[in-house]
Motif scaffolding. Structure first.
Motif, PDB file in Angstrom:
ATOM      1  N   GLU A 265      36.707  48.907  49.248  1.00 25.91           N
ATOM      2  CA  GLU A 265      36.450  49.166  47.827  1.00 25.91           C
ATOM      3  C   GLU A 265      36.934  50.533  47.364  1.00 25.91           C
ATOM      4  OE1 GLU A 265      32.819  48.073  46.145  1.00 25.91           O
ATOM      5  OE2 GLU A 265      32.910  46.030  46.950  1.00 25.91           O
ATOM      6  N   ARG A 366      39.195  43.508  41.850  1.00 25.15           N
ATOM      7  CA  ARG A 366      38.349  42.511  42.510  1.00 25.15           C
ATOM      8  C   ARG A 366      38.949  41.121  42.309  1.00 25.15           C
ATOM      9  NH1 ARG A 366      33.923  44.809  44.469  1.00 25.15           N
ATOM     10  NH2 ARG A 366      33.126  46.712  43.476  1.00 25.15           N
ATOM     11  N   GLY A 370      35.294  38.423  44.670  1.00 27.16           N
ATOM     12  CA  GLY A 370      34.602  39.696  44.519  1.00 27.16           C
ATOM     13  C   GLY A 370      35.114  40.799  45.412  1.00 27.16           C
ATOM     14  N   LYS A 371      36.045  40.466  46.320  1.00 29.46           N
ATOM     15  CA  LYS A 371      36.596  41.456  47.237  1.00 29.46           C
ATOM     16  C   LYS A 371      37.856  42.095  46.650  1.00 29.46           C
ATOM     17  CE  LYS A 371      34.928  38.965  51.327  1.00 29.46           C
ATOM     18  NZ  LYS A 371      35.325  38.274  52.590  1.00 29.46           N
TER      19      LYS A 371
END
Length: 394
Positions: A265, A366, A370-371
């Motif tokens: 992230e 993202r 969601g990654k």
């Protein structure tokens, strides 16, 4: 048939195992292609992806390229120019190999390619493409499938302009590709360079560079550190707290699927320029990405795309020569039209036998799961060749 030569390291040996288990064709019936690539050390995954994707293309065509049975011999240069040179000499002398490929790093290519070309061989580069082979020293038997080194950094320089960054701090390792990176970036970047640093190719601690960046207060940072070097640099950049205030613009070697997986992230929001991405919608790319992920259970990097397209390009040339490589001019005539379906879409060879292609802006965002994912945003340069083509006389 894919044959492993020498020690690849645990990860390399594991990735090669499925191919080593395949039945061998009778000796003497297949064209031998020599692959010298980096399979160990921090940059080992780059060569592993080139090897695995080339092998995948070969497997998808029943062990043939251009309807020619192929035996691929692979050895690890360990990012050592002298070792790469020795392997090339052995391939040509003992195995009578005339067609070679695979080198990742430009310093290794500088030791390998001249010997191959001087011996009357053919070298098709899936990655390393320094300025020395693109301009006055271009050669009729040298081909680049990925890019010319400067061009990917030129696209990053143009992207920095488009994004409105007026002051940049730029860094790259002190070897040929690193020098090409800095030169390429500055060629199209129109703002102020407030810091220019060459790091060591074996460097793992960038504390001094982080301090210099903080003191210079640039609008953004451009850095070229491929493979494990890039992972180390990005992690330390985040740990130093710089990612919160100073954005990055990168060329693709500094942010691929493996680098992104390691950084996670912390990479969100980073801009990258690339000639290819996994989300390109053309059918050739869809087939490649799907087959690679099914075979290896990992997302292909740019290096995997290079290896796959290199196999396709060689296959197109072999189809035109009936599988023969002894007549290098006949091979050249068959290679020049680039009659293969590139995973990147549009592809052509320029007058120096290096790519003419489009470059794109990619951003870490993202994904649907969601990654963090590399998402293509738009075109930066169209039908872009390189700055040295005009100096080449073939």
């Amino acid at each position: 048939m894919i044959e492993r030569r020498g020690f690849l390291g645990a990860a390399g040996a594991l990735a090669a195992a499925p191919f080593l288990a395949r039945p061998a064709r009778a000796q003497g019936t297949a064209l031998k292609i020599g692959m010298i690539t980096t399979l160990s050390g921090p940059g080992g995954y780059l060569g592993q992806d080139i090897r695995d994707a080339f092998a995948l293309a070969l497997e998808m065509q029943g062990g043939r390229l251009g309807n020619t049975p192929v035996q691929l011999l692979v050895e690890d240069d360990a990012l050592k120019p002298g070792q790469g040179k020795q392997i090339a000499e052995r391939f040509m002398k003992n195995e009578k190999i005339k067609l070679l490929t695979g080198v990742v790093f430009s310093n290794v290519l500088g030791a390998v390619a001249p010997d191959v070309l001087d011996a009357g061989g053919i070298y098709v580069s899936p990655n390393a493409s320094p300025s020395t082979f693109a301009g006055r020293e271009c050669h009729r038997n040298f081909w680049s499938i990925a890019w010319q080194n400067d061009s990917l950094h030129e696209s990053a320089g143009q992207a920095a302009v488009n994004l409105g960054y007026k002051k940049m701090f730029i860094l790259a390792p002190n070897y040929q590709a690193g020098k090409d990176a800095i030169t390429g970036f500055k060629r199209l970047y129109k703002g102020e360079i407030v810091g220019e640093v060459y790091t060591r190719l074996d460097q793992t601690d960038y504390a001094a560079e982080m301090a210099q960046i903080r003191a210079a207060q640039p609008d953004a940072v451009y850095q070229f550190h491929p493979g494990g070097l890039g992972i180390a640099f990005l992690k330390q950049y985040v740990q130093a707290g710089l990612s919160q205030s100073i954005p990055m613009v990168l060329a693709e070697p500094s942010m691929d699927a493996t680098t992104l997986g390691a950084v996670g992230e912390a990479a969100l929001g980073i801009h990258v320029t690339a000639h290819w991405n996994t989300d390109f919608p053309n059918e050739a790319n869809k087939r490649f990405v799907s087959a690679f992920m099914a075979k290896y259970n990992r997302v292909p990097t740019y290096y995997a795309q290079h290896g796959y397209d290199t196999a396709l390009a060689i296959g197109a040339a072999l189809a035109g020569t009936g599988g023969k490589v002894d007549d290098t001019e006949a091979f050249r005539r068959a290679m020049l039209p680039a009659k293969f379906e590139s995973t990147r879409g549009k592809f052509a060879f320029g007058p120096n036998q290096h790519p003419v292609q489009d470059w794109y802006l990619v951003r870490v965002e993202r994904g649907a799961d969601g990654k963090p994912a590399l998402v293509t945003k738009g075109r930066v340069l169209e039908n872009h060749g390189d700055a040295y083509a005009g100096q080449c006389r073939l």
